[in-house]
Design a protein around this motif. Sequence first.
Motif, PDB file in Angstrom:
ATOM      1  N   GLY A  72     -10.210 -12.057 -32.321  1.00 53.37           N
ATOM      2  CA  GLY A  72      -9.037 -11.183 -32.348  1.00 53.37           C
ATOM      3  C   GLY A  72      -9.008 -10.250 -33.534  1.00 53.37           C
ATOM      4  N   GLY A  73     -10.018 -10.301 -34.377  1.00 54.58           N
ATOM      5  CA  GLY A  73     -10.045  -9.461 -35.576  1.00 54.58           C
ATOM      6  C   GLY A  73     -10.521  -8.049 -35.288  1.00 54.58           C
ATOM      7  N   ALA A  74      -9.906  -7.073 -35.937  1.00 49.78           N
ATOM      8  CA  ALA A  74     -10.309  -5.676 -35.770  1.00 49.78           C
ATOM      9  C   ALA A  74     -11.769  -5.496 -36.185  1.00 49.78           C
ATOM     10  N   GLY A  75     -12.537  -4.811 -35.348  1.00 45.46           N
ATOM     11  CA  GLY A  75     -13.945  -4.557 -35.652  1.00 45.46           C
ATOM     12  C   GLY A  75     -14.879  -5.705 -35.315  1.00 45.46           C
ATOM     13  N   SER A  76     -14.330  -6.812 -34.790  1.00 39.78           N
ATOM     14  CA  SER A  76     -15.180  -7.991 -34.532  1.00 39.78           C
ATOM     15  C   SER A  76     -16.142  -7.779 -33.372  1.00 39.78           C
ATOM     16  N   CYS A  77     -15.801  -6.878 -32.441  1.00 38.42           N
ATOM     17  CA  CYS A  77     -16.712  -6.632 -31.318  1.00 38.42           C
ATOM     18  C   CYS A  77     -18.000  -5.967 -31.803  1.00 38.42           C
ATOM     19  N   ILE A  82     -12.143 -11.154 -28.056  1.00 37.18           N
ATOM     20  CA  ILE A  82     -11.001 -11.981 -27.647  1.00 37.18           C
ATOM     21  C   ILE A  82     -11.454 -13.311 -27.034  1.00 37.18           C
ATOM     22  N   ASP A  87     -11.842  -2.945 -29.820  1.00 39.09           N
ATOM     23  CA  ASP A  87     -12.792  -3.219 -30.901  1.00 39.09           C
ATOM     24  C   ASP A  87     -12.788  -4.669 -31.358  1.00 39.09           C
ATOM     25  N   LYS A  88     -12.115  -5.554 -30.619  1.00 46.13           N
ATOM     26  CA  LYS A  88     -12.019  -6.943 -31.090  1.00 46.13           C
ATOM     27  C   LYS A  88     -12.544  -7.942 -30.055  1.00 46.13           C
ATOM     28  N   GLU A 104      -8.815 -15.861 -28.050  1.00 47.90           N
ATOM     29  CA  GLU A 104      -7.589 -15.365 -28.651  1.00 47.90           C
ATOM     30  C   GLU A 104      -6.447 -15.950 -27.810  1.00 47.90           C
ATOM     31  N   SER A 112      -5.816 -18.610 -32.486  1.00 49.50           N
ATOM     32  CA  SER A 112      -7.012 -18.967 -31.714  1.00 49.50           C
ATOM     33  C   SER A 112      -6.858 -20.311 -31.009  1.00 49.50           C
ATOM     34  N   CYS A 122     -14.663  -8.532 -25.135  1.00 52.28           N
ATOM     35  CA  CYS A 122     -14.020  -7.643 -26.096  1.00 52.28           C
ATOM     36  C   CYS A 122     -12.898  -6.849 -25.452  1.00 52.28           C
TER      37      CYS A 122
END
Length: 204
Positions: free
Chosen positions: A58-63, A110, A107-108, A179, A160, A104
């Motif tokens: 669920g974090g920004a940029g994690s994808c 899930i 950008d995150k 997520e 999570s 994803c």
Amino acid sequence: MDDQTIDLKNFFKLHERIAMSKRIISKFAASAAIMGACFAGSAHAKSEAAAPFDIVIGGAGSCEQALAQVGETTKKDMGGDEFVYYAKDSTKLYPTAKKLVFRCDMDKVIALSMSIPKGGMGNPEARTTYNALAKMYKRVAGGPIPQVGNGYARFTKGSSVIELDAPHMSFEFELVYFEKELYDRIVELNKQDAAKKNAKKRAL
């Protein structure tokens, strides 16, 4: 997916079985350390979400981060801004993983799912994985993985949900990080499907 189980006592002499047992013990002692580092996410130990392999669910940029770590993937469009990625080489994140898939939304990441061999008789790797997860997350359902029979456990950390599913008749277990919003959506869809099936049965 499944391989034929080998009953070691029918194929090895005593001293060979002892030698093999020592190798297995050594292997899974090492894998326990790997699991602790990989499944927790060392750089995000204090994160409000699970961070396997330092990929914050669920974090920004994690994808983008997951794609960089996994390497080559095949991609499936799930509609909207959601895509599912299938790793060509699942061992890049975890050495014994047979399958690695992540989903994803923009950008995150899930959801992240792995299929991992149980490690032979007694489910040693599934049990070691459970022990590692139990030290890091709060268990909310299920319990320790048995040596024989079905095993299941569900954990949470912040936003999570983590599920470990070790079916008795499978040679692999599934480890999935969700997520919570996606997990709740799946649970609701399953309830709706079950309600529709029950309604059809009552109508017959």
